[in-house]
Design an enzyme around this catalytic site. Structure first.
Site, PDB file in Angstrom:
ATOM      1  N   GLY A  12       0.810  -1.211   0.000  1.00 26.92           N
ATOM      2  CA  GLY A  12       0.000   0.000   0.000  1.00 26.92           C
ATOM      3  C   GLY A  12       0.839   1.255   0.000  1.00 26.92           C
ATOM      4  CE  LYS A 183       0.692 -11.444  -5.340  1.00 27.59           C
ATOM      5  NZ  LYS A 183       0.231 -10.128  -4.848  1.00 27.59           N
TER       6      LYS A 183
END
Length: 301
Positions: A12, A183
């Site tokens: 983030g 992923k």
């Protein structure tokens, strides 16, 4: 567009910070302690190209609706983050998770509905260092996002304009669910290998039987994905093969958390893969051993 980044950790902090640096309207929703740290020190990104210091807008409680909500928290913090971020979601808000695994998608759809819950995949080698700064360890910084149904949502052009061209590789995807699986297989392979054998991929490859172990583990995770209808192919398969073949000291974020005595995402990355294997009657003895080891570690925290 107004962008709310929930969490200012490695992922983030990096992607939100680069968006802010590129002039986007970015606000960070963080816990009080993190807010105080960032207010005093700034959001610092240390990359191979140098250090950037940013002064982001910080809030500890949502102050209105946002156009885009980027969820960038660990899986074990998701429910708390969803509760805190829920007031930010208006009727046209797009919620994009940057989490590992795939279990979070169900939680997002349940909370926000299929119309607002999208998929997101970020790839970055980064961590928070001892100063609480974002340390980018390589030039890898990719972001993909898109509607879960792969359709042409009318909001996609505006969301793309907001998230592309901000100093990292970013693109819209019409196959975001498959990319989530790609992923997940990679992370489950790396996480299980490094935490079970307590070493880097390079060290494992150099150990007796290490290469064979890594290929067997990759076959397990890939087999689960194929059984679930999401076979790993093309560039994703090539990336998995190249990653497990490296002799460099590559590790997983889960391993780095484990050696520091921190909580790990064992359930979301490895445990959920074991559960998915059971649903399709796929044998995964190596994954199961890694899951057991991670559960023992977590129980002792």
């Amino acid at each position: 567009m107004r962008i709310l980044v929930v969490g200012a950790g490695a992922s983030g902090g990096y992607f939100g910070g680069r968006l802010l640096q590129a002039g986007r309207d970015v606000t960070f929703l963080v816990r009080p302690g993190r807010a105080a740290h960032l207010a005093e020190r700034g959001l610092r990104i240390k990359s191979p190209d140098g250090e950037t210091v940013l002064r982001p807008r910080l809030i500890t409680a949502v102050d209105g609706h946002y156009d885009i909500v980027l969820l960038a928290v660990k899986s074990y913090s998701l429910e708390v983050a969803l509760t805190g971020a829920a007031p930010a979601a208006g009727p046209r808000t797009v919620v994009i998770p940057l989490l590992n695994g795939i279990r979070h998608i169900e939680s997002l759809v349940r909370r926000f509905g299929m119309d607002r819950a999208w998929g997101g995949v970020c790839m970055i080698h980064a961590t928070l260092d001892e100063d609480g700064d974002v340390a980018q360890m390589s030039g890898l910084h990719r972001l993909a996002f898109g509607p879960l149904d792969g359709g042409d949502d009318e909001r996609l052009p505006a969301v793309s304009e907001a998230l592309i061209g901000a100093g990292f590789d970013s693109r819209a995807s019409h196959t975001i669910v498959q990319e989530l699986w790609d992923k997940w297989v990679l992370l489950a392979t790396l996480g299980a290998a490094t935490t079970l054998l307590r070493g880097s991929i390079g060290a494992i490859n150099k150990a007796p039987g290490g290469r064979e172990f890594l290929h067997a583990l990759a076959a397990e995770t890939s087999g689960v994905a194929a059984a679930a209808g999401h076979p790993i192919q093309g560039k994703a398969a090539a990336m998995l093969e190249a990653t497990i073949a490296t002799t460099e000291p590559a590790t997983s974020s889960m391993y780095r958390d484990l050696v520091q005595g921190l909580p790990v995402e064992g359930d979301a990355i490895v445990g959920d893969m074991v559960l998915e294997a059971a649903k399709h009657e796929v044998s995964v003895p190596l994954l199961s051993a890694a899951h057991t080891g991670l559960a023992v570690y977590s129980a002792n925290l």
